[in-house]
Structures are given as structure tokens and as C-alpha cells.
Scaffold this motif. Structure first.
Motif, PDB file in Angstrom:
ATOM      1  N   GLY A  77       0.840  -1.184   0.000  1.00  0.00           N
ATOM      2  CA  GLY A  77       0.000   0.000   0.000  1.00  0.00           C
ATOM      3  C   GLY A  77       0.876   1.236   0.000  1.00  0.00           C
ATOM      4  O   GLY A  77       2.066   1.185   0.314  1.00  0.00           O
ATOM      5  N   GLY A  78       0.312   2.382  -0.357  1.00  0.00           N
ATOM      6  CA  GLY A  78       1.123   3.571  -0.479  1.00  0.00           C
ATOM      7  C   GLY A  78       1.911   3.557  -1.777  1.00  0.00           C
ATOM      8  O   GLY A  78       1.630   2.770  -2.697  1.00  0.00           O
ATOM      9  N   TYR A  79       2.931   4.418  -1.874  1.00  0.00           N
ATOM     10  CA  TYR A  79       3.651   4.585  -3.131  1.00  0.00           C
ATOM     11  C   TYR A  79       5.138   4.810  -2.892  1.00  0.00           C
ATOM     12  O   TYR A  79       5.549   5.375  -1.876  1.00  0.00           O
ATOM     13  CB  TYR A  79       3.089   5.789  -3.908  1.00  0.00           C
ATOM     14  N   LEU A  80       5.924   4.389  -3.869  1.00  0.00           N
ATOM     15  CA  LEU A  80       7.345   4.691  -3.937  1.00  0.00           C
ATOM     16  C   LEU A  80       7.514   5.844  -4.922  1.00  0.00           C
ATOM     17  O   LEU A  80       6.991   5.799  -6.029  1.00  0.00           O
ATOM     18  CB  LEU A  80       8.137   3.478  -4.423  1.00  0.00           C
ATOM     19  N   VAL A  81       8.230   6.891  -4.512  1.00  0.00           N
ATOM     20  CA  VAL A  81       8.438   8.054  -5.373  1.00  0.00           C
ATOM     21  C   VAL A  81       9.882   8.022  -5.861  1.00  0.00           C
ATOM     22  O   VAL A  81      10.820   8.005  -5.056  1.00  0.00           O
ATOM     23  CB  VAL A  81       8.148   9.368  -4.618  1.00  0.00           C
ATOM     24  N   THR A  82      10.067   8.011  -7.183  1.00  0.00           N
ATOM     25  CA  THR A  82      11.383   7.744  -7.756  1.00  0.00           C
ATOM     26  C   THR A  82      11.983   8.920  -8.506  1.00  0.00           C
ATOM     27  O   THR A  82      13.201   9.011  -8.628  1.00  0.00           O
ATOM     28  CB  THR A  82      11.318   6.548  -8.720  1.00  0.00           C
ATOM     29  N   GLU A  86      11.874  15.426  -9.478  1.00  0.00           N
ATOM     30  CA  GLU A  86      10.916  16.508  -9.265  1.00  0.00           C
ATOM     31  C   GLU A  86       9.789  16.076  -8.339  1.00  0.00           C
ATOM     32  O   GLU A  86       9.355  16.854  -7.478  1.00  0.00           O
ATOM     33  CB  GLU A  86      10.356  16.991 -10.617  1.00  0.00           C
ATOM     34  N   ALA A  87       9.311  14.848  -8.496  1.00  0.00           N
ATOM     35  CA  ALA A  87       8.244  14.358  -7.619  1.00  0.00           C
ATOM     36  C   ALA A  87       8.738  14.244  -6.179  1.00  0.00           C
ATOM     37  O   ALA A  87       8.037  14.613  -5.232  1.00  0.00           O
ATOM     38  CB  ALA A  87       7.721  13.015  -8.122  1.00  0.00           C
ATOM     39  N   CYS A  88       9.952  13.734  -6.000  1.00  0.00           N
ATOM     40  CA  CYS A  88      10.524  13.632  -4.646  1.00  0.00           C
ATOM     41  C   CYS A  88      10.700  15.014  -4.032  1.00  0.00           C
ATOM     42  O   CYS A  88      10.397  15.230  -2.852  1.00  0.00           O
ATOM     43  CB  CYS A  88      11.865  12.903  -4.694  1.00  0.00           C
ATOM     44  N   VAL A 126      -2.710  15.186  -5.954  1.00  0.00           N
ATOM     45  CA  VAL A 126      -2.211  14.511  -7.153  1.00  0.00           C
ATOM     46  C   VAL A 126      -0.711  14.717  -7.198  1.00  0.00           C
ATOM     47  O   VAL A 126      -0.222  15.843  -7.054  1.00  0.00           O
ATOM     48  CB  VAL A 126      -2.875  15.064  -8.434  1.00  0.00           C
ATOM     49  N   LEU A 127       0.034  13.634  -7.375  1.00  0.00           N
ATOM     50  CA  LEU A 127       1.487  13.687  -7.433  1.00  0.00           C
ATOM     51  C   LEU A 127       1.954  13.054  -8.734  1.00  0.00           C
ATOM     52  O   LEU A 127       1.701  11.874  -8.979  1.00  0.00           O
ATOM     53  CB  LEU A 127       2.100  12.946  -6.236  1.00  0.00           C
ATOM     54  N   ALA A 128       2.609  13.835  -9.575  1.00  0.00           N
ATOM     55  CA  ALA A 128       3.098  13.362 -10.875  1.00  0.00           C
ATOM     56  C   ALA A 128       1.994  12.661 -11.663  1.00  0.00           C
ATOM     57  O   ALA A 128       2.218  11.622 -12.282  1.00  0.00           O
ATOM     58  CB  ALA A 128       4.299  12.440 -10.689  1.00  0.00           C
TER      59      ALA A 128
END
Length: 421
Positions: free
Chosen positions: A52-57, A60-62, A322-324
């Protein structure tokens, strides 16, 4: 939120994400995570995590997550909304949630104000000679071991000791306690991993009790015998803030002192070792830095970009957002992957190349309200060490690649680096 979804038109296979994460935790992944970061980035800037949740790679998103006000750390309020998770009820986890990196809002502001700007330019100018004075005896020991045995472990001889001696001097913690501090830090850190096991949480719980006893006693002794150190200043601050509530003042003092003392021990030690490992990979780099010591600062930044000692940090969405291009619901966890972001080719060209003249960008110290408090001190420690090392050991080189603590996803720890001349 589901663990499987579509990101920018790419279907994410849950099994492929699990496989990549397992490989990151393996010995191979610890030694060389770069290709695995690249494969995670190829899945998207925001990748559904199997739990669950997300990995941010993406860089710019990080950066958006680290600097954005609508992203919070998982504090007690967030944890209480997840009552069934054993990890959040663990003793060690709850202890660390009282420290600066896990505080939001006014609680974070209060502790941060107590610190002020502890490493401003004037302070750093004064600290430089003191750090050099701490480094020289360690290099003396390294030289003696090399002369006697022809080989030495740089971690156990130098890089593990410099951060604890620096912190000990700042807080006036006697040298006879430094080895014990390192010991319970190495054991307590399991609770700060992404998915700690029950046995790891048990090890962390025992270390937490030792840590609590140690720093509570330290605050009590310093109250009785104030000095000119940082802790004495914090005692004055919190006593003035809570003049009729000594228990609250002591609780705040304990959390702050414990965090500041422990925060840099593993991370800075790994950063110091990584710097030595990376600059000794080619004679051209060593020769350039010896002939142009003004580039040592550039080398320090490139070390931090190339191999950050912290691989992952966690935030939660304060609101639906909203992210990326990916909808993220309120309270959803996202995990910022510093290494993947620093090696994003959209930000740093040819990111797999270690180039001390790159002048690139990195997120290693985070951003926003939770930007690393000790960033300037860590930079200074690496700079002082490299400067003295290049002067005294111009032919220093590793005899084998570094070894790493097994199974880490958050705090990358180098446990050994054998060197010779």
C-alpha cells in the motif's frame, strides 16, 4: 489505494516491484543499487508499493513531496488512525516519533526553535579546527595499523569514530561513553527501517530502553553541573518555556538530546566511508583533488548525490492530492527514494558516472521544514577528513569493496572497508 495500478499509461506488475525491492535488500543490491533504482524509475515517477502507499522515484516528484506543505511526517496523530499496525505500537517506534524528524506543526516548531541555527558560518569556522583535532588521532591510528599490518579497516579505525567524537564534543559526552553510544545506535536503528521484523523490533526495544536511560541520566547530570555545551543551552531554553512544568521540559530535552546525538552516527560514518571508496576508484580523481583541493567541496556534493547514506524517507498526504499525475488519498504513505531521485537522468546527465566536477543536484538532505539539521556539519566532517587524508595518505586505496549491513531499505550502513597504501 490499491497496490496495483496504472501510472502514465504503464501497467505496474506487483510482482516486479516486489522483486526489485527484494534485490535492493540483497547483498548485490546493497553493493550496487544503481541499476535497481533505474528499473524502479522506469516504472514511473510514482510506483504503487506492494504493502500500500507509493514509492516516489523521480527527482521533481521527490522534491515536491519533501518541500510541499501538504506532505507530513507520520506522527502520533497519523499512527493513532492506524491502530492495528503492530509496527506503530512498538516501543522503539514510538520513542523515535517523539523526535524532531517525526513532528509536525507546533511541536516541530518548538524543538526547532530550541536549536536555532546550530551550524551557522561562525560556528562552522570554529568547529573546523576542532574536527581536525578529532580526525588527526584517528589517522594516526590508521597509519600505525597500516605500518604494522599492511591493511586496516577504515570504518572501525576512522569513519565510525569521527561522528561520535564530534557529537560527543558538542554535547560534552565523555569519550568513555562513545563506544556504548555506537552500540545501542546500531541496534536501535532497526525500528526506523521500512518493514522491520518482530525480532528486529525486539532488538530495537531493548536498545531503546538503554538509550532512554543513558540520555535521561545525561540531562540529569547536566542540570546538576551545567557547562558551556549545547545541552546546557537547551536546558535554559526549555526551563524558560515550561517554568512550572519540569517534567515536560525534561521530556523535551531528552527527545532532542537523544535525536541530535544519534542522528548522524550511522549516516555520517557511511558518508565518510563512501567518500573514501568513491574518490579512490580512479587515480585521475585522486590526482585532481590533490592538485586542486578547492574541488574537495565539489567532491563532497558528488559523493552525497551518488551514494546517499539514507535511501528512503516517508511522508503522508495531508489532503487528497495529485502527485506526478497520480491521485493520492489523504493519509496515504509515500516513500521518497533519495538514490533513485539523485540518479534521475532528467536532472543529472549520465548519473551513473561519479564526477567530482559535476556541479549536480541532489536531495540527500531532504527539503522544506524537515531539511536535515546537521547538513552543514556532515559536509564539514567529510571535507576535513578528505583534506587530511589526501595530505597524509596520497596512495591510499581499498583492497576490497565495502561490505554493508544486510537487508537495509532506509539507513545504508557500511560495516567495513579494508584499505592499504
Amino acid at each position: 489505494m490499491t497496490a496495483v495500478g496504472e501510472i502514465r499509461g504503464t501497467t505496474i506488475d506487483r510482482r516486479s516491484v516486489i522483486s526489485l525491492l527484494r534485490r535492493l535488500r540483497s547483498d548485490e543490491g546493497q553493493a550496487n543499487p544503481l541499476p535497481l533504482w533505474a528499473k524502479l524509475r522506469a516504472l514511473g515517477d510514482v510506483v504503487p508499493a506492494p504493502w500500500g502507499g507509493y514509492l516516489v522515484t523521480g527527482f521533481e516528484a521527490c522534491s515536491q513531496v519533501l518541500r510541499g506543505r501538504n506532505w507530513l511526517v507520520p506522527d502520533f496523530a497519523w499512527q493513532e488512525r492506524h491502530p492495528d499496525n503492530q509496527r506503530w505500537r512498538a516501543v522503539a517506534t514510538r520513542e523515535m516519533t517523539r523526535t524532531l524528524p517525526r513532528l509536525n506543526g507546533t511541536a516541530h516548531t518548538c524543538q526547532r526553535r530550541a536549536l536555532g541555527n546550530p551550524f551557522d558560518r561562525r560556528t562552522l569556522e570554529a568547529l573546523g579546527p576542532l574536527i581536525a583535532a578529532q580526525t588527526s588521532p584517528l589517522l594516526d591510528d590508521l597509519e600505525a595499523r597500516l605500518r604494522t599490518h599492511g591493511e586496516a579497516d577504515f570504518v572501525r579505525t576512522v569513519s565510525e569514530w569521527l561522528p561520535v567524537r564530534t557529537a560527543g564534543q558538542w554535547l560534552d559526552i565523555p569519550a568513555e561513553h562513545h563506544a556504548y553510544m555506537l552500540d545501542f545506535t546500531h541496534r536501535q536503528v532497526y525500528a526506523q527501517e521500512l518493514l522491520p521484523t518482530r525480532s528486529e523490533l525486539a532488538i530495537s526495544a531493548e536498545a531503546t530502553l538503554e538509550m532512554r536511560s543513558f540520555f535521561t541520566a545525561l540531562v540529569r547530570r547536566r542540570r546538576a553541573h551545567p557547562g558551556e555545551d549545547a545541552l546546557t543551552g537547551w536546558i535554559h531554553y526549555f526551563d524558560a518555556l515550561y517554568p512550572d512544568d519540569r517534567a515536560t521540559a525534561d521530556r523535551e530535552l531528552y527527545a532532542l538530546t537523544m535525536f541530535v546525538a544519534m542522528a548522524s552516527l550511522e549516516t555520517t560514518a557511511t558518508l565518510l566511508t563512501s567518500a573514501v571508496w568513491l574518490i579512490t576508484q580512479g587515480p585521475a580523481t585522486l590526482d585532481r583533488l590533490r592538485r586542486h583541493p578547492e574541488h574537495i567541496d565539489d567532491a563532497v556534493e558528488e559523493v552525497m548525490r551518488y551514494d546517499p547514506p539514507v535511501h528512503l524517507n516517508t511522508r503522508v498526504a495531508a489532503d487528497d492530492t495529485v502527485l506526478a499525475g497520480v491521485p493520492i488519498a489523504r493519509d496515504t504513505m509515500v516513500h521518497v527514494l533519495y538514490g533513485a531521485a539523485n540518479h534521475d537522468p532528467r536532472r543529472n546527465e549520465d548519473p551513473h558516472v561519479f564526477d567530482v566536477l559535476r556541479n549536480g543536484s541532489h536531495l540527500t538532505f531532504g527539503g522544506g521544514a524537515h531539511y536535515c539539521l546537521g547538513a552543514a556539519l556532515a559536509r564539514l566532517e567529510v571535507k576535513v577528513l578528505l583534506t587530511l587524508l589526501l595530505e597524509r595518505f596520497p596512495t591510499l586505496r581499498p583492497t576490497a569493496p565495502p561490505t554493508y549491513a544486510a537487508g537495509r531499505m532506509v539507513f545504508r550502513r557500511i560495516t567495513s572497508l579494508k584499505v592499504t597504501t
